[in-house]
Design a protein around this motif. Structure first.
Motif, PDB file in Angstrom:
ATOM      1  N   GLY A  53     -49.136  50.854  91.852  1.00 38.47           N
ATOM      2  CA  GLY A  53     -48.563  51.167  93.001  1.00 38.47           C
ATOM      3  C   GLY A  53     -47.032  50.785  92.710  1.00 38.47           C
ATOM      4  N   ASP A  54     -46.522  51.137  93.178  1.00 39.54           N
ATOM      5  CA  ASP A  54     -44.787  51.086  93.668  1.00 39.54           C
ATOM      6  C   ASP A  54     -44.727  49.576  95.210  1.00 39.54           C
ATOM      7  OD1 ASP A  54     -44.982  53.267  93.150  1.00 39.54           O
ATOM      8  OD2 ASP A  54     -43.776  54.140  94.908  1.00 39.54           O
ATOM      9  N   ILE A  55     -44.053  48.827  94.776  1.00 34.81           N
ATOM     10  CA  ILE A  55     -43.918  47.439  94.715  1.00 34.81           C
ATOM     11  C   ILE A  55     -42.007  47.575  94.846  1.00 34.81           C
ATOM     12  CG2 ILE A  55     -43.301  45.909  92.967  1.00 34.81           C
ATOM     13  CD1 ILE A  55     -45.546  45.275  96.306  1.00 34.81           C
ATOM     14  N   ILE A  56     -41.491  46.850  96.111  1.00 38.41           N
ATOM     15  CA  ILE A  56     -40.034  46.149  96.459  1.00 38.41           C
ATOM     16  C   ILE A  56     -39.914  44.754  96.159  1.00 38.41           C
ATOM     17  CG2 ILE A  56     -38.511  45.799  97.967  1.00 38.41           C
ATOM     18  CD1 ILE A  56     -39.456  48.395  99.469  1.00 38.41           C
ATOM     19  N   LEU A  57     -39.161  44.724  95.016  1.00 39.36           N
ATOM     20  CA  LEU A  57     -38.657  42.881  95.215  1.00 39.36           C
ATOM     21  C   LEU A  57     -37.072  42.926  95.766  1.00 39.36           C
ATOM     22  CD1 LEU A  57     -39.130  43.250  91.182  1.00 39.36           C
ATOM     23  CD2 LEU A  57     -40.598  42.452  92.788  1.00 39.36           C
ATOM     24  N   PRO A  58     -37.742  42.566  96.989  1.00 38.13           N
ATOM     25  CA  PRO A  58     -36.348  42.218  97.774  1.00 38.13           C
ATOM     26  C   PRO A  58     -35.514  41.086  97.306  1.00 38.13           C
ATOM     27  CG  PRO A  58     -38.761  41.049  98.889  1.00 38.13           C
ATOM     28  CD  PRO A  58     -38.946  41.271  97.031  1.00 38.13           C
ATOM     29  N   CYS A  59     -34.242  41.670  97.883  1.00 32.85           N
ATOM     30  CA  CYS A  59     -32.764  40.473  97.243  1.00 32.85           C
ATOM     31  C   CYS A  59     -31.794  40.953  98.451  1.00 32.85           C
ATOM     32  CB  CYS A  59     -32.044  40.523  96.117  1.00 32.85           C
ATOM     33  SG  CYS A  59     -30.934  40.034  95.264  1.00 32.85           S
ATOM     34  N   GLN A  60     -31.660  40.289  99.511  1.00 37.24           N
ATOM     35  CA  GLN A  60     -30.450  40.477 100.634  1.00 37.24           C
ATOM     36  C   GLN A  60     -29.311  39.212  99.762  1.00 37.24           C
ATOM     37  OE1 GLN A  60     -30.573  43.277 102.748  1.00 37.24           O
ATOM     38  NE2 GLN A  60     -28.197  41.929 102.935  1.00 37.24           N
ATOM     39  N   LEU A  61     -28.012  39.834 100.395  1.00 33.91           N
ATOM     40  CA  LEU A  61     -26.859  39.289 100.589  1.00 33.91           C
ATOM     41  C   LEU A  61     -27.012  38.947 101.864  1.00 33.91           C
ATOM     42  CD1 LEU A  61     -24.741  37.620  98.271  1.00 33.91           C
ATOM     43  CD2 LEU A  61     -23.410  40.208  99.118  1.00 33.91           C
ATOM     44  N   GLU A  62     -26.380  37.729 102.044  1.00 37.83           N
ATOM     45  CA  GLU A  62     -26.121  36.543 103.119  1.00 37.83           C
ATOM     46  C   GLU A  62     -24.989  36.395 102.466  1.00 37.83           C
ATOM     47  OE1 GLU A  62     -27.179  37.581 105.689  1.00 37.83           O
ATOM     48  OE2 GLU A  62     -29.190  38.865 104.937  1.00 37.83           O
ATOM     49  N   PRO A  63     -23.601  36.288 103.448  1.00 36.56           N
ATOM     50  CA  PRO A  63     -23.805  37.930 104.619  1.00 36.56           C
ATOM     51  C   PRO A  63     -24.040  39.016 104.343  1.00 36.56           C
ATOM     52  CG  PRO A  63     -22.026  36.097 104.821  1.00 36.56           C
ATOM     53  CD  PRO A  63     -22.806  35.926 103.545  1.00 36.56           C
ATOM     54  N   GLY A  64     -24.150  39.766 104.145  1.00 39.03           N
ATOM     55  CA  GLY A  64     -24.591  40.980 104.192  1.00 39.03           C
ATOM     56  C   GLY A  64     -22.898  41.649 104.287  1.00 39.03           C
ATOM     57  N   ALA A  89     -37.251  54.728  83.814  1.00 39.74           N
ATOM     58  CA  ALA A  89     -37.169  55.718  84.701  1.00 39.74           C
ATOM     59  C   ALA A  89     -38.806  55.185  86.165  1.00 39.74           C
ATOM     60  CB  ALA A  89     -38.261  57.215  84.295  1.00 39.74           C
ATOM     61  N   ARG A  90     -38.251  54.085  85.775  1.00 39.99           N
ATOM     62  CA  ARG A  90     -39.965  53.484  86.862  1.00 39.99           C
ATOM     63  C   ARG A  90     -38.548  52.675  88.232  1.00 39.99           C
ATOM     64  NH1 ARG A  90     -43.563  50.075  85.753  1.00 39.99           N
ATOM     65  NH2 ARG A  90     -43.041  49.221  84.591  1.00 39.99           N
ATOM     66  N   THR A  91     -37.268  52.312  87.936  1.00 39.23           N
ATOM     67  CA  THR A  91     -36.734  50.950  88.626  1.00 39.23           C
ATOM     68  C   THR A  91     -35.482  51.772  89.702  1.00 39.23           C
ATOM     69  OG1 THR A  91     -35.014  50.526  87.552  1.00 39.23           O
ATOM     70  CG2 THR A  91     -37.239  49.365  87.436  1.00 39.23           C
ATOM     71  N   PHE A  92     -35.970  51.596  90.617  1.00 36.67           N
ATOM     72  CA  PHE A  92     -34.467  52.383  92.093  1.00 36.67           C
ATOM     73  C   PHE A  92     -33.736  51.376  92.741  1.00 36.67           C
ATOM     74  CE2 PHE A  92     -38.142  55.062  90.613  1.00 36.67           C
ATOM     75  CZ  PHE A  92     -37.560  56.070  90.072  1.00 36.67           C
ATOM     76  N   MET A  93     -32.509  51.615  93.095  1.00 41.04           N
ATOM     77  CA  MET A  93     -31.264  50.692  93.939  1.00 41.04           C
ATOM     78  C   MET A  93     -31.563  51.492  95.517  1.00 41.04           C
ATOM     79  SD  MET A  93     -29.714  47.770  92.512  1.00 41.04           S
ATOM     80  CE  MET A  93     -29.738  46.793  93.312  1.00 41.04           C
ATOM     81  N   PHE A  94     -31.899  51.419  96.506  1.00 38.34           N
ATOM     82  CA  PHE A  94     -31.793  51.905  97.551  1.00 38.34           C
ATOM     83  C   PHE A  94     -29.826  51.734  97.898  1.00 38.34           C
ATOM     84  CE2 PHE A  94     -35.426  49.530  97.846  1.00 38.34           C
ATOM     85  CZ  PHE A  94     -36.338  50.318  98.192  1.00 38.34           C
ATOM     86  N   ILE A  95     -29.418  52.805  97.409  1.00 40.97           N
ATOM     87  CA  ILE A  95     -27.940  53.029  96.949  1.00 40.97           C
ATOM     88  C   ILE A  95     -27.025  52.651  98.807  1.00 40.97           C
ATOM     89  CG2 ILE A  95     -25.754  54.739  96.682  1.00 40.97           C
ATOM     90  CD1 ILE A  95     -27.712  53.777  94.080  1.00 40.97           C
ATOM     91  N   ASP A  96     -27.599  53.543  99.692  1.00 40.17           N
ATOM     92  CA  ASP A  96     -27.008  53.681 101.083  1.00 40.17           C
ATOM     93  C   ASP A  96     -27.295  52.224 101.351  1.00 40.17           C
ATOM     94  OD1 ASP A  96     -26.558  56.501 100.919  1.00 40.17           O
ATOM     95  OD2 ASP A  96     -28.454  56.863 102.121  1.00 40.17           O
ATOM     96  N   GLU A  97     -28.040  51.356 101.292  1.00 36.64           N
ATOM     97  CA  GLU A  97     -28.450  49.869 101.317  1.00 36.64           C
ATOM     98  C   GLU A  97     -27.239  48.841 100.998  1.00 36.64           C
ATOM     99  OE1 GLU A  97     -30.014  48.535 104.028  1.00 36.64           O
ATOM    100  OE2 GLU A  97     -30.521  50.693 104.649  1.00 36.64           O
ATOM    101  N   LEU A  98     -27.327  49.364  99.042  1.00 36.25           N
ATOM    102  CA  LEU A  98     -25.643  48.342  98.589  1.00 36.25           C
ATOM    103  C   LEU A  98     -24.983  48.265 100.072  1.00 36.25           C
ATOM    104  CD1 LEU A  98     -26.324  49.860  95.283  1.00 36.25           C
ATOM    105  CD2 LEU A  98     -26.427  47.627  95.779  1.00 36.25           C
ATOM    106  N   ARG A  99     -23.707  49.308 100.677  1.00 37.16           N
ATOM    107  CA  ARG A  99     -22.516  49.046 101.289  1.00 37.16           C
ATOM    108  C   ARG A  99     -23.307  47.582 102.485  1.00 37.16           C
ATOM    109  NH1 ARG A  99     -19.440  51.718  99.118  1.00 37.16           N
ATOM    110  NH2 ARG A  99     -19.985  53.737  98.752  1.00 37.16           N
ATOM    111  N   HIS A 100     -24.694  47.437 102.568  1.00 39.94           N
ATOM    112  CA  HIS A 100     -25.184  46.296 103.744  1.00 39.94           C
ATOM    113  C   HIS A 100     -25.114  45.081 103.071  1.00 39.94           C
ATOM    114  CE1 HIS A 100     -24.335  48.823 106.641  1.00 39.94           C
ATOM    115  NE2 HIS A 100     -25.670  50.066 106.100  1.00 39.94           N
ATOM    116  N   GLY A 101     -25.220  45.222 101.614  1.00 34.61           N
ATOM    117  CA  GLY A 101     -25.651  44.012 100.924  1.00 34.61           C
ATOM    118  C   GLY A 101     -26.784  43.707 100.152  1.00 34.61           C
ATOM    119  N   ASN A 102     -27.634  44.253 100.799  1.00 32.63           N
ATOM    120  CA  ASN A 102     -29.425  45.061 100.527  1.00 32.63           C
ATOM    121  C   ASN A 102     -29.186  45.607  98.786  1.00 32.63           C
ATOM    122  OD1 ASN A 102     -32.158  45.249  99.725  1.00 32.63           O
ATOM    123  ND2 ASN A 102     -32.395  47.046 101.302  1.00 32.63           N
ATOM    124  N   CYS A 103     -29.703  44.641  97.699  1.00 37.11           N
ATOM    125  CA  CYS A 103     -29.691  44.555  96.324  1.00 37.11           C
ATOM    126  C   CYS A 103     -31.641  44.872  96.280  1.00 37.11           C
ATOM    127  CB  CYS A 103     -29.335  43.930  95.726  1.00 37.11           C
ATOM    128  SG  CYS A 103     -27.600  43.436  96.022  1.00 37.11           S
TER     129      CYS A 103
END
Length: 164
Positions: free
Chosen positions: A49-60, A99-113
């Motif tokens: 399956g696919d999975i997301i490893l969460p990591c969020q910068l606060e404050p964004g 070829a198995r890891t991806f970041m959410f490019i648009d979300e990087l602008r809000h601190g979503n890593c």
């Protein structure tokens, strides 16, 4: 030394300097530190399956052009995914993650890593580190991998619906 001149109270230079240093220290401590926030519980993934490893910068904040590192310290090389100056750096990546890891490019602008890992393998189980060197902040994510089948059982309360 205090004196009164034209109705104004003058303070000694040492006292003024002490007050300024105190204000700077107070400003620095109240400004707040950035934190990387990860999950408090392990992430559970199914093989394949696919999975997301969460990591969020606060404050964004915008981290698009910052260096971002996802690592697994038990691997050599330890890098799972690396971004520098807005670009994915595949050269330093551990071969098993190619070829198995991806970041959410648009979300990087809000601190979503957060990191998306596709086609999960049993060997992906372990402790991951999300790290932003410029801010000296890190977060850890534990990944548990297994092979589970989903079965649905129905529990009826009261009489069977077809018998009413």
């Amino acid at each position: 030394m205090l004196s009164l001149k034209n109705g104004l109270l003058l303070q000694s230079p040492l006292k003024t300097l002490s007050f300024l240093v105190f204000q700077l220290l107070l400003l620095h401590s109240c400004r707040g530190q950035s934190l990387l926030i990860g999950p408090s519980q392990p992430i559970v993934a199914n093989v394949g399956g696919d999975i997301i490893l969460p990591c969020q910068l606060e404050p964004g904040m915008d981290v698009f052009d910052m260096t971002l590192e996802w690592t697994r310290p038990d691997l050599s090389p330890e890098f799972v995914h690396v971004r520098r100056a807005g670009q994915h750096i595949a050269v330093t990546k551990h071969p098993s993650y190619k070829a198995r890891t991806f970041m959410f490019i648009d979300e990087l602008r809000h601190g979503n890593c957060s990191l998306k890992l596709t086609d999960v393998k049993p060997s992906d189980a372990g402790r991951y580190q999300c790290y932003i060197p410029k801010l000296s902040v890190e977060s850890f994510v534990d990944l548990v991998v297994g092979k589970w089948t989903h079965s649905v059982s129905t529990v009826w309360c009261g009489s069977h619906p077809e018998k009413n």
